[in-house]
Design a protein around this motif. Structure first.
Motif, PDB file in Angstrom:
ATOM      1  N   THR A 130      45.531   9.706  40.599  1.00 40.03           N
ATOM      2  CA  THR A 130      46.887   9.551  40.054  1.00 40.03           C
ATOM      3  C   THR A 130      47.915  10.269  40.912  1.00 40.03           C
ATOM      4  O   THR A 130      49.065   9.849  40.982  1.00 40.03           O
ATOM      5  CB  THR A 130      47.048  10.098  38.616  1.00 40.03           C
ATOM      6  OG1 THR A 130      46.306  11.295  38.510  1.00 40.03           O
ATOM      7  CG2 THR A 130      46.602   9.115  37.588  1.00 40.03           C
ATOM      8  N   CYS A 187      43.379  23.670  32.295  1.00 45.80           N
ATOM      9  CA  CYS A 187      44.631  23.112  32.813  1.00 45.80           C
ATOM     10  C   CYS A 187      44.727  21.600  32.664  1.00 45.80           C
ATOM     11  O   CYS A 187      45.716  21.013  33.073  1.00 45.80           O
ATOM     12  CB  CYS A 187      44.800  23.447  34.292  1.00 45.80           C
ATOM     13  SG  CYS A 187      44.869  25.187  34.568  1.00 45.80           S
ATOM     14  N   TYR A 188      43.695  20.981  32.132  1.00 44.01           N
ATOM     15  CA  TYR A 188      43.652  19.520  32.177  1.00 44.01           C
ATOM     16  C   TYR A 188      44.906  18.878  31.594  1.00 44.01           C
ATOM     17  O   TYR A 188      45.528  18.028  32.218  1.00 44.01           O
ATOM     18  CB  TYR A 188      42.419  18.993  31.451  1.00 44.01           C
ATOM     19  CG  TYR A 188      42.037  17.611  31.889  1.00 44.01           C
ATOM     20  CD1 TYR A 188      41.085  17.415  32.873  1.00 44.01           C
ATOM     21  CD2 TYR A 188      42.657  16.489  31.352  1.00 44.01           C
ATOM     22  CE1 TYR A 188      40.747  16.153  33.306  1.00 44.01           C
ATOM     23  CE2 TYR A 188      42.322  15.221  31.775  1.00 44.01           C
ATOM     24  CZ  TYR A 188      41.373  15.058  32.752  1.00 44.01           C
ATOM     25  OH  TYR A 188      41.048  13.810  33.185  1.00 44.01           O
ATOM     26  N   ARG A 189      45.283  19.310  30.402  1.00 40.86           N
ATOM     27  CA  ARG A 189      46.400  18.646  29.726  1.00 40.86           C
ATOM     28  C   ARG A 189      47.731  18.826  30.449  1.00 40.86           C
ATOM     29  O   ARG A 189      48.387  17.832  30.771  1.00 40.86           O
ATOM     30  CB  ARG A 189      46.495  19.132  28.276  1.00 40.86           C
ATOM     31  CG  ARG A 189      47.544  18.387  27.484  1.00 40.86           C
ATOM     32  CD  ARG A 189      47.378  18.600  26.006  1.00 40.86           C
ATOM     33  NE  ARG A 189      47.145  19.984  25.671  1.00 40.86           N
ATOM     34  CZ  ARG A 189      46.539  20.370  24.557  1.00 40.86           C
ATOM     35  NH1 ARG A 189      46.112  19.490  23.701  1.00 40.86           N
ATOM     36  NH2 ARG A 189      46.379  21.655  24.311  1.00 40.86           N
ATOM     37  N   PRO A 190      48.148  20.079  30.742  1.00 43.03           N
ATOM     38  CA  PRO A 190      49.421  20.196  31.482  1.00 43.03           C
ATOM     39  C   PRO A 190      49.372  19.530  32.853  1.00 43.03           C
ATOM     40  O   PRO A 190      50.385  18.988  33.307  1.00 43.03           O
ATOM     41  CB  PRO A 190      49.634  21.710  31.600  1.00 43.03           C
ATOM     42  CG  PRO A 190      48.390  22.363  31.142  1.00 43.03           C
ATOM     43  CD  PRO A 190      47.633  21.382  30.316  1.00 43.03           C
ATOM     44  N   LEU A 222      47.699  16.836  33.680  1.00 45.19           N
ATOM     45  CA  LEU A 222      47.853  15.394  33.465  1.00 45.19           C
ATOM     46  C   LEU A 222      49.321  15.068  33.182  1.00 45.19           C
ATOM     47  O   LEU A 222      49.882  14.115  33.736  1.00 45.19           O
ATOM     48  CB  LEU A 222      46.977  14.956  32.291  1.00 45.19           C
ATOM     49  CG  LEU A 222      46.910  13.449  32.018  1.00 45.19           C
ATOM     50  CD1 LEU A 222      46.240  12.735  33.171  1.00 45.19           C
ATOM     51  CD2 LEU A 222      46.161  13.168  30.727  1.00 45.19           C
ATOM     52  N   PHE A 223      49.951  15.864  32.341  1.00 42.87           N
ATOM     53  CA  PHE A 223      51.363  15.692  32.018  1.00 42.87           C
ATOM     54  C   PHE A 223      52.184  15.752  33.307  1.00 42.87           C
ATOM     55  O   PHE A 223      53.033  14.892  33.573  1.00 42.87           O
ATOM     56  CB  PHE A 223      51.776  16.807  31.054  1.00 42.87           C
ATOM     57  CG  PHE A 223      53.117  16.625  30.392  1.00 42.87           C
ATOM     58  CD1 PHE A 223      53.817  15.434  30.469  1.00 42.87           C
ATOM     59  CD2 PHE A 223      53.669  17.676  29.674  1.00 42.87           C
ATOM     60  CE1 PHE A 223      55.047  15.282  29.844  1.00 42.87           C
ATOM     61  CE2 PHE A 223      54.898  17.539  29.041  1.00 42.87           C
ATOM     62  CZ  PHE A 223      55.584  16.344  29.129  1.00 42.87           C
ATOM     63  N   SER A 256      51.174  15.212  36.345  1.00 46.26           N
ATOM     64  CA  SER A 256      50.881  14.102  37.253  1.00 46.26           C
ATOM     65  C   SER A 256      51.627  12.851  36.825  1.00 46.26           C
ATOM     66  O   SER A 256      52.018  12.043  37.647  1.00 46.26           O
ATOM     67  CB  SER A 256      49.385  13.782  37.262  1.00 46.26           C
ATOM     68  OG  SER A 256      48.646  14.939  37.522  1.00 46.26           O
ATOM     69  N   VAL A 257      51.820  12.703  35.514  1.00 48.62           N
ATOM     70  CA  VAL A 257      52.448  11.496  34.992  1.00 48.62           C
ATOM     71  C   VAL A 257      53.962  11.598  35.065  1.00 48.62           C
ATOM     72  O   VAL A 257      54.638  10.657  35.458  1.00 48.62           O
ATOM     73  CB  VAL A 257      51.999  11.253  33.527  1.00 48.62           C
ATOM     74  CG1 VAL A 257      52.794  10.124  32.915  1.00 48.62           C
ATOM     75  CG2 VAL A 257      50.525  10.939  33.480  1.00 48.62           C
ATOM     76  N   ASP A 258      54.511  12.738  34.671  1.00 49.10           N
ATOM     77  CA  ASP A 258      55.960  12.874  34.586  1.00 49.10           C
ATOM     78  C   ASP A 258      56.377  14.319  34.894  1.00 49.10           C
ATOM     79  O   ASP A 258      56.583  15.120  33.992  1.00 49.10           O
ATOM     80  CB  ASP A 258      56.417  12.470  33.174  1.00 49.10           C
ATOM     81  CG  ASP A 258      57.899  12.167  33.131  1.00 49.10           C
ATOM     82  OD1 ASP A 258      58.619  12.649  34.022  1.00 49.10           O
ATOM     83  OD2 ASP A 258      58.329  11.459  32.207  1.00 49.10           O
ATOM     84  N   PRO A 259      56.485  14.660  36.190  1.00 51.59           N
ATOM     85  CA  PRO A 259      56.750  16.055  36.551  1.00 51.59           C
ATOM     86  C   PRO A 259      58.062  16.592  35.974  1.00 51.59           C
ATOM     87  O   PRO A 259      58.109  17.755  35.557  1.00 51.59           O
ATOM     88  CB  PRO A 259      56.793  16.033  38.086  1.00 51.59           C
ATOM     89  CG  PRO A 259      56.774  14.602  38.495  1.00 51.59           C
ATOM     90  CD  PRO A 259      56.257  13.795  37.353  1.00 51.59           C
ATOM     91  N   PRO A 263      43.080   9.156  28.309  1.00 47.62           N
ATOM     92  CA  PRO A 263      42.997  10.393  29.088  1.00 47.62           C
ATOM     93  C   PRO A 263      41.668  11.123  28.906  1.00 47.62           C
ATOM     94  O   PRO A 263      41.388  12.067  29.625  1.00 47.62           O
ATOM     95  CB  PRO A 263      44.156  11.231  28.563  1.00 47.62           C
ATOM     96  CG  PRO A 263      44.465  10.675  27.234  1.00 47.62           C
ATOM     97  CD  PRO A 263      44.097   9.218  27.272  1.00 47.62           C
ATOM     98  N   GLY A 303      51.859  18.888  25.475  1.00 49.18           N
ATOM     99  CA  GLY A 303      51.596  18.697  26.908  1.00 49.18           C
ATOM    100  C   GLY A 303      51.695  19.975  27.723  1.00 49.18           C
ATOM    101  O   GLY A 303      51.107  20.082  28.792  1.00 49.18           O
ATOM    102  N   GLY A 348      44.453  23.219  27.835  1.00 49.44           N
ATOM    103  CA  GLY A 348      43.377  22.577  27.081  1.00 49.44           C
ATOM    104  C   GLY A 348      43.144  21.169  27.541  1.00 49.44           C
ATOM    105  O   GLY A 348      43.705  20.736  28.540  1.00 49.44           O
TER     106      GLY A 348
END
Lengths: 283, 271
Positions: free
Chosen positions: A14, A129-132, A134-135, A137-140, A195, B112, B116
């Motif tokens: 991504t 850190c996965y969730r932040p 991913l966030f 990566s999608v919409d900095p 996700p 977000g 986690g």
């Protein structure tokens, strides 16, 4: 190692960082050559090399457009040094081939422990850190507005990436790391948009390719990396073939649900024009 | 809902700037800015490119510190990442291959920023998805959606953080006209139903003129604030730019033309 590669893979894809993976892997080679020369320990050398390079890439190539050229610059220079260092090395030439194309059976017991620790560190960091990430990566922009230190997170990810790549390089070699770090994730993305399912599939594919490849290699005289790369490529081709079927189903679902889009649930005094047609429908 | 009760009790302004100045090195972005936005009001920040409009939003989000002066959001200085303010970024299409669904995007508005693994809790996001009319496509990968649909999901995401202040950074750019009107309507409905304060950064006053209470025009380090009819005049903008500019109203369009025929930060329709 396959697990950690499967885990970082979706982000590599991504974030458009395939070349960064290749870059860190190649320079892990330089590090390994240095490690071989100085301490007769290619694994530690490769680790140090990859992490240093990952940080350099983060610093030089903050924007995606700059990043690829920054990697190219660093990569070319680093490979040159690697070749030079290898020239000084008086040991067996197989050591060099092992770095480039991998040899899991050449890894010693103590190096195996190092690899295991790396794998656990990668999983721990990614679990947190996965969730932040991913966030981001999608919409900095939106992520930054929520107070997430996007740049530092990106740097952390580069380090984790360097660790995983180095680990995987011990198995498949620096030249073939992409088959574990990218191919499984690219295949997973073809099949799902969830996700949680994407990293799950990605890990599954990576583990299947790595273990299947090792087993197949034990049965024959061919190096494991050959089988691992072929298996992961086969999975990717399969996913590409089945992915469009899933996607068509989603598009049909989108069409069916489209009327709901035209009627907002709350009455509005401002007259709203009908919903714009779904872009998917036009293609 | 949760954030409604607190709106009235905060008393003073939703956004208050006093002598606010921002400099990068010796370069003054704007200085001595005074501004009061009442709770539930809608403010439009206008001005040419590079006048520091988005920068002002970043100050309101607590991502940038003022060089001088003060800013308060609901009576308190903005804190980095505090959920007081929701942010809707400029419309940019998501990559069609992006493995993420609309409801995941909205869920990010809830958690977000927290560490986690990602998760999706329908109970947390469904009300926000329905409020923007996106329930029909919340499970589709966002890259397959139209620009207007993606923007509705961004609004749902901002809502999900329960902000009392909604900051919209050029939310209408590159949308087609009907989608633009829809988005303005969705945001304004949210404002009326929840008493949220809304701040727009935009080039297009025309599109939001019907919902805007106050205008802040920034240009060349100077500023003017007030109702659109007093700020967007030949006299006030000429003073701002330090040279003569004509403000022409054609029907409900506002066109700003410089002496040399240029259109500094045109506030009307694109040519």
């Amino acid at each position: 190692m396959a697990v950690s590669c499967g885990l970082i893979g979706p982000f590599v894809v991504t974030r458009g960082m395939a070349f960064a993976v290749h870059g860190t892997a190649e320079l892990a080679f330089t590090g390994a050559a240095a490690g071989l020369l100085v301490a007769d320990n290619p694994v530690v050398g490769a680790l140090v090399g990859a992490v240093v390079v990952a940080m350099l890439i983060s610093v030089f190539g903050n924007r995606q457009s700059e990043r690829d050229s920054a990697i190219g610059v660093i990569l070319a220079f680093g490979m040159g040094i690697g070749v030079l260092l290898l020239g000084f090395y008086q040991g067996f030439a197989t050591a060099a081939t092992n770095i480039l194309f991998g040899n899991i059976f050449g890894v010693s017991g103590s190096q195996l422990i190092v690899l295991l620790v790396i794998c656990l560190v990668v999983m721990a960091v990614m679990g947190t850190c996965y969730r932040p990430l991913l966030f981001a990566s999608v919409d900095p922009d939106a992520t930054e507005s929520r107070g997430v230190p996007v740049r530092r997170l990106g740097l952390l990810f580069m380090v984790v990436l360097a660790l995983s790549v180095t680990g995987a390089a011990q198995v498949v070699g620096t030249l073939l790391v992409l088959s574990l770090a990218i191919t499984p994730a690219a295949a997973a993305q073809r099949l799902s948009a969830s996700p949680l399912i994407v990293p799950g599939l990605s890990i599954l594919f990576a583990v299947a390719a790595a273990n299947g490849g090792l087993l197949a290699s034990l049965q024959s005289n061919v190096k494991a990396s050959v089988f691992i790369t072929s298996f992961s490529f086969a999975l990717y081709v399969l996913a590409r073939l089945t992915g469009p079927l899933l996607r068509d189903r989603r598009r049909r679902a989108l069409h069916r649900s489209h009327p709901a889009d035209q009627e907002p649930p709350h009455p509005s005094p401002v007259p709203e024009p009908p919903g714009t047609p779904a872009r998917a429908g036009e293609r | 809902m949760r954030w409604e009760a607190e709106v009235g009790s905060s008393g003073g302004a939703a956004v208050a700037l006093r002598g606010a100045t921002l400099r990068f090195g010796h370069h003054v972005i704007w200085e001595n800015l005074d501004l009061n936005v009442a709770p539930g009001e809608c403010l439009a920040i206008l001005g040419p490119n590079g006048a520091g409009k988005t920068t002002l939003l970043k100050v309101m989000l607590g991502l940038l510190k003022l060089s001088a002066g003060t800013i308060t959001i609901d009576g308190r200085p903005p804190g980095r990442g505090r959920a007081d303010a929701g942010y809707i970024a400029q419309q940019r299409l998501f990559d069609p291959a992006r493995p993420i669904r609309g409801r995941d995007l909205v869920q990010f508005g809830v958690d977000g920023h927290r560490p986690g693994l990602p998760r999706t809790r329908a109970a947390q996001v469904d009300p926000d998805i329905e409020a923007v009319g996106a329930q029909g496509y919340a499970d589709v990968p966002v890259g397959l959606l139209s620009g207007g649909q993606q923007q509705r999901l961004r609004i749902a995401q901002a809502r999900a953080g329960r902000p009392r202040l909604l900051l919209c950074d050029e939310p209408l750019t590159s949308l087609d006209p009907s989608a633009q009107q829809e988005i303005v309507a969705v945001i304004d409905r949210h404002r009326r139903e929840h008493g949220s304060t809304v701040v727009y950064v935009t080039h297009e006053i025309t599109l939001i003129a019907s919902v805007v209470d106050q205008v802040l025009y920034v240009a060349a380090g100077r500023w003017a604030a007030g109702p659109a009819d007093t700020v967007l005049t030949t006299r006030s903008l000429s003073a701002l730019y330090g040279s003569h500019v004509d403000v022409i109203r054609v029907h409900d369009h506002v066109v700003i033309v410089g002496e040399d025929g240029s259109r500094p930060g045109h506030a009307g329709h694109p040519p």
